[in-house]
Write a protein that holds these residues in place. Structure first.
Motif, mmCIF file in Angstrom:
data_model
loop_
_atom_site.group_PDB
_atom_site.id
_atom_site.type_symbol
_atom_site.label_atom_id
_atom_site.label_comp_id
_atom_site.label_asym_id
_atom_site.label_seq_id
_atom_site.Cartn_x
_atom_site.Cartn_y
_atom_site.Cartn_z
ATOM 1 N N PRO A 104 0.806 -1.232 0.000
ATOM 2 C CA PRO A 104 0.000 0.000 0.000
ATOM 3 C C PRO A 104 0.831 1.272 0.000
ATOM 4 O O PRO A 104 0.475 2.247 -0.676
ATOM 5 C CB PRO A 104 -0.835 -0.142 1.286
ATOM 6 C CG PRO A 104 -0.930 -1.620 1.509
ATOM 7 C CD PRO A 104 0.389 -2.180 1.047
ATOM 8 N N GLY A 105 1.944 1.280 0.743
ATOM 9 C CA GLY A 105 2.769 2.479 0.784
ATOM 10 C C GLY A 105 3.380 2.822 -0.559
ATOM 11 O O GLY A 105 3.387 3.985 -0.983
ATOM 12 N N VAL A 106 3.894 1.814 -1.255
ATOM 13 C CA VAL A 106 4.503 2.043 -2.566
ATOM 14 C C VAL A 106 3.454 2.510 -3.566
ATOM 15 O O VAL A 106 3.671 3.452 -4.343
ATOM 16 C CB VAL A 106 5.194 0.756 -3.053
ATOM 17 C CG1 VAL A 106 5.651 0.911 -4.497
ATOM 18 C CG2 VAL A 106 6.365 0.418 -2.160
ATOM 19 N N VAL A 107 2.297 1.854 -3.558
ATOM 20 C CA VAL A 107 1.236 2.236 -4.488
ATOM 21 C C VAL A 107 0.767 3.657 -4.215
ATOM 22 O O VAL A 107 0.537 4.444 -5.142
ATOM 23 C CB VAL A 107 0.061 1.238 -4.392
ATOM 24 C CG1 VAL A 107 -1.111 1.706 -5.237
ATOM 25 C CG2 VAL A 107 0.499 -0.149 -4.835
ATOM 26 N N ALA A 108 0.613 4.009 -2.930
ATOM 27 C CA ALA A 108 0.159 5.363 -2.578
ATOM 28 C C ALA A 108 1.166 6.413 -3.040
ATOM 29 O O ALA A 108 0.780 7.453 -3.590
ATOM 30 C CB ALA A 108 -0.060 5.454 -1.068
ATOM 31 N N ARG A 109 2.465 6.157 -2.831
ATOM 32 C CA ARG A 109 3.480 7.117 -3.268
ATOM 33 C C ARG A 109 3.492 7.251 -4.780
ATOM 34 O O ARG A 109 3.621 8.348 -5.320
ATOM 35 C CB ARG A 109 4.858 6.693 -2.761
ATOM 36 C CG ARG A 109 5.073 6.894 -1.277
ATOM 37 C CD ARG A 109 6.545 6.801 -0.920
ATOM 38 N NE ARG A 109 7.092 5.491 -1.266
ATOM 39 C CZ ARG A 109 7.077 4.431 -0.467
ATOM 40 N NH1 ARG A 109 6.508 4.527 0.741
ATOM 41 N NH2 ARG A 109 7.610 3.288 -0.842
ATOM 42 N N VAL A 113 -10.913 13.271 -8.007
ATOM 43 C CA VAL A 113 -10.737 12.059 -8.810
ATOM 44 C C VAL A 113 -9.416 11.368 -8.476
ATOM 45 O O VAL A 113 -9.351 10.144 -8.345
ATOM 46 C CB VAL A 113 -10.809 12.406 -10.313
ATOM 47 C CG1 VAL A 113 -10.454 11.198 -11.169
ATOM 48 C CG2 VAL A 113 -12.193 12.908 -10.670
ATOM 49 N N ASN A 114 -8.343 12.148 -8.334
ATOM 50 C CA ASN A 114 -7.041 11.550 -8.012
ATOM 51 C C ASN A 114 -7.054 10.890 -6.638
ATOM 52 O O ASN A 114 -6.451 9.824 -6.448
ATOM 53 C CB ASN A 114 -5.952 12.616 -8.062
ATOM 54 C CG ASN A 114 -5.665 13.079 -9.476
ATOM 55 O OD1 ASN A 114 -5.928 12.349 -10.429
ATOM 56 N ND2 ASN A 114 -5.140 14.269 -9.620
ATOM 57 N N ARG A 115 -7.750 11.523 -5.687
ATOM 58 C CA ARG A 115 -7.842 10.907 -4.364
ATOM 59 C C ARG A 115 -8.604 9.592 -4.438
ATOM 60 O O ARG A 115 -8.216 8.596 -3.824
ATOM 61 C CB ARG A 115 -8.531 11.862 -3.389
ATOM 62 C CG ARG A 115 -8.535 11.349 -1.944
ATOM 63 C CD ARG A 115 -9.345 12.240 -1.028
ATOM 64 N NE ARG A 115 -8.845 13.600 -1.038
ATOM 65 C CZ ARG A 115 -9.541 14.657 -1.435
ATOM 66 N NH1 ARG A 115 -10.786 14.501 -1.872
ATOM 67 N NH2 ARG A 115 -9.024 15.859 -1.406
ATOM 68 N N PHE A 116 -9.693 9.591 -5.212
ATOM 69 C CA PHE A 116 -10.461 8.352 -5.373
ATOM 70 C C PHE A 116 -9.626 7.269 -6.055
ATOM 71 O O PHE A 116 -9.645 6.103 -5.634
ATOM 72 C CB PHE A 116 -11.713 8.646 -6.202
ATOM 73 C CG PHE A 116 -12.501 7.418 -6.561
ATOM 74 C CD1 PHE A 116 -13.304 6.795 -5.627
ATOM 75 C CD2 PHE A 116 -12.413 6.875 -7.836
ATOM 76 C CE1 PHE A 116 -14.021 5.651 -5.956
ATOM 77 C CE2 PHE A 116 -13.119 5.740 -8.180
ATOM 78 C CZ PHE A 116 -13.930 5.129 -7.229
ATOM 79 N N ALA A 117 -8.886 7.639 -7.121
ATOM 80 C CA ALA A 117 -8.056 6.660 -7.825
ATOM 81 C C ALA A 117 -6.966 6.113 -6.909
ATOM 82 O O ALA A 117 -6.679 4.905 -6.909
ATOM 83 C CB ALA A 117 -7.434 7.304 -9.064
ATOM 84 N N ARG A 158 -6.981 5.948 -3.565
ATOM 85 C CA ARG A 158 -7.561 5.065 -2.553
ATOM 86 C C ARG A 158 -7.991 3.732 -3.162
ATOM 87 O O ARG A 158 -7.855 2.672 -2.542
ATOM 88 C CB ARG A 158 -8.754 5.752 -1.902
ATOM 89 C CG ARG A 158 -8.362 6.935 -1.002
ATOM 90 C CD ARG A 158 -9.588 7.627 -0.452
ATOM 91 N NE ARG A 158 -9.227 8.718 0.442
ATOM 92 C CZ ARG A 158 -10.096 9.566 0.989
ATOM 93 N NH1 ARG A 158 -11.397 9.427 0.713
ATOM 94 N NH2 ARG A 158 -9.697 10.532 1.789
ATOM 95 N N THR A 159 -8.510 3.789 -4.403
ATOM 96 C CA THR A 159 -8.927 2.554 -5.062
ATOM 97 C C THR A 159 -7.746 1.634 -5.306
ATOM 98 O O THR A 159 -7.804 0.427 -5.027
ATOM 99 C CB THR A 159 -9.624 2.876 -6.395
ATOM 100 O OG1 THR A 159 -10.767 3.701 -6.137
ATOM 101 C CG2 THR A 159 -10.061 1.605 -7.098
ATOM 102 N N MET A 160 -6.648 2.180 -5.827
ATOM 103 C CA MET A 160 -5.477 1.358 -6.125
ATOM 104 C C MET A 160 -4.833 0.829 -4.852
ATOM 105 O O MET A 160 -4.358 -0.311 -4.817
ATOM 106 C CB MET A 160 -4.463 2.166 -6.939
ATOM 107 C CG MET A 160 -4.958 2.542 -8.328
ATOM 108 S SD MET A 160 -5.485 1.099 -9.281
ATOM 109 C CE MET A 160 -3.954 0.195 -9.393
ATOM 110 N N VAL A 161 -4.808 1.655 -3.799
ATOM 111 C CA VAL A 161 -4.278 1.169 -2.516
ATOM 112 C C VAL A 161 -5.154 0.047 -1.984
ATOM 113 O O VAL A 161 -4.662 -0.964 -1.456
ATOM 114 C CB VAL A 161 -4.182 2.332 -1.503
ATOM 115 C CG1 VAL A 161 -3.877 1.805 -0.103
ATOM 116 C CG2 VAL A 161 -3.098 3.319 -1.922
ATOM 117 N N GLY A 162 -6.476 0.216 -2.123
ATOM 118 C CA GLY A 162 -7.380 -0.848 -1.694
ATOM 119 C C GLY A 162 -7.173 -2.126 -2.480
ATOM 120 O O GLY A 162 -7.198 -3.227 -1.926
ATOM 121 N N VAL A 163 -6.958 -1.993 -3.795
ATOM 122 C CA VAL A 163 -6.702 -3.182 -4.624
ATOM 123 C C VAL A 163 -5.417 -3.868 -4.184
ATOM 124 O O VAL A 163 -5.353 -5.102 -4.074
ATOM 125 C CB VAL A 163 -6.626 -2.771 -6.115
ATOM 126 C CG1 VAL A 163 -6.101 -3.923 -6.964
ATOM 127 C CG2 VAL A 163 -7.992 -2.346 -6.609
#
Length: 401
Positions: A90-95, A329-333, A335-340
């Motif tokens: 999650p950390g890598v994806v969020a960054r 939209v970027n915040r949603f994207a 959070r979605t990718m971190v969730g995935v």
């Protein structure tokens, strides 16, 4: 590259053999022989090292050769662990997602009619068409009609009608309806004057008919009704108009709050849903909708163009220009990718691991060698040349001593 590396090795062997025969003709030939000899050794050593990664050199079962085929499962697990630890946390994806303007990229895609509109339109149309044509029309229709009927049965109609009526009264939108009703009533009276007069004549007693008062009575009644309707239509505060408005307000209140009224509306709704005419209407509605939808998705250029493309382009421009919308939209994207990554990261890397493990040793060898083989042959070439230079240097030092 394999042929080039092998030819270079063979060339060094040929040079070594020739210089070995004619070494005494000139002192410089010794330097050439030393270069060729060391180059041949270096080339053979690197050929063995490169070959040992993928197979047994010369087919001999030498220990610690054919490293990749022998350790295929361990390599698969290592690849999976590497992916999970370095890419799908999650950390890598969020960054990573924080540095990507997903909204602007999507906006640029949608704003270009040559890419966004056509590809989305054709892709969505093709998907819907495939789904509709692959499913049984009767079963699909039964599911759709059953779902619609079920929703209508669960939906309580009375409060909605009461709220709509109340909102219409509050906005004064009921007045044109009342006025239209009054005009229709007047037109109905005018169209049936003869019938009303005949009815009064038949029900009047003999004295009224003998004296002709029945006709005057009928005309008086009609004139009074016309006058009442005209006054109601013209005078805003007419008692009949207020009476109608009070009745409508009471009806709107009862539709929302009166249990008896709500029960009557629900009973009427159930009667309508149970009526065979409603079932036939629902069948016709489904068939028309299905036919129209199939026509639409089979002709996306005409049916979904125009307004559809304009809407996509407008959305794309908004995503490119509106900073606040981009932030959302970027915040949603992100959070979605971190969730995935959090939910499915382990399953994704397990898919990679299991796929590699299912490959046979030859497939793994061919794919990895095909990906990096060119560079591996450069290792052989460099080993041949570097080995030759080292041999030449050692010969120079030996001659100096």
């Amino acid at each position: 590259m394999r042929i080039v590396a092998t030819c270079l090795l063979l060339a060094m062997a040929a040079v070594y053999i020739v210089t070995r025969q004619y070494e005494g003709l000139h002192p410089a030939i010794g330097y050439i022989r030393a270069f060729a000899e060391a180059a041949m050794v270096g080339g053979l050593a690197d050929w063995f090292a490169v070959t040992a990664l993928f197979r047994h050199p010369l087919g001999l079962p030498i220990p610690h050769t054919a490293i990749i085929p022998e350790n295929k499962d361990r390599i698969a697990d290592t690849m999976a662990a590497f992916l999970q630890n370095n890419f799908l946390t999650p950390g890598v994806v969020a960054r990573r997602m924080a540095a990507v303007n997903t909204a602007a990229a999507a906006g640029a895609f949608l704003a270009d009619p040559r890419t966004g509109e056509s590809r989305l339109r054709d892709g969505a149309a093709g998907l819907v068409a495939d789904v509709l044509e692959s499913l049984d029309p009767e079963k699909l229709g039964g599911l759709a009609k059953g779902a619609l009927r079920g929703q209508l049965e669960k939906f309580e109609l009375s409060p909605l009608l009461g709220q709509l009526l109340g909102a219409a009264i509050a906005d004064g939108r009921h007045m044109p309806v009342i006025e239209s009703l009054i005009r229709k009533t007047a037109e109905t009276l005018e169209a049936n004057e003869a019938l009303i007069q005949e009815t009064i004549h038949e029900r009047a007693n003999a004295i009224l008919r003998w004296t002709g008062l029945d006709e005057k009575l009928a005309n008086s009644i009609l004139d009074g009704l016309y006058k009442l309707l005209a006054e109601t239509l013209v005078v805003p505060d007419h008692p009949l108009r207020r009476k109608i408005e009070d009745g409508l307000q009471t009806l709107a209140h009862d539709l929302v709050h009166d249990p008896a009224t709500r029960a009557k509306v629900e009973a009427l709704k159930r009667e309508v849903l149970a009526n065979p005419a409603f079932a036939r209407w629902l069948d016709a509605l489904w068939e028309r909708g299905r036919t129209r939808l199939l026509h639409t998705v089979r002709n996306p250029q005409g049916a979904l163009g125009g307004q559809f493309g304009a809407s996509l382009a407008e959305l794309g421009h908004a995503l490119q220009r509106d900073v606040q919308l981009q932030r959302v939209v970027n915040r949603f994207a992100r959070r979605t990718m971190v969730g995935v990554a959090t939910r499915y990261g382990a399953q994704i890397v397990r898919l990679v691991s299991e796929t590699v493990k299912r490959w046979d040793a030859r497939t793994v060898t061919d794919r990895i060698e095909g990906a990096v083989g060119r560079d591996l042959q450069f290792i052989r070439i460099n080993g041949t040349l570097v080995g030759g230079l080292v041999g030449l240097l050692l010969h120079v030092l030996d001659s100096a001593m």
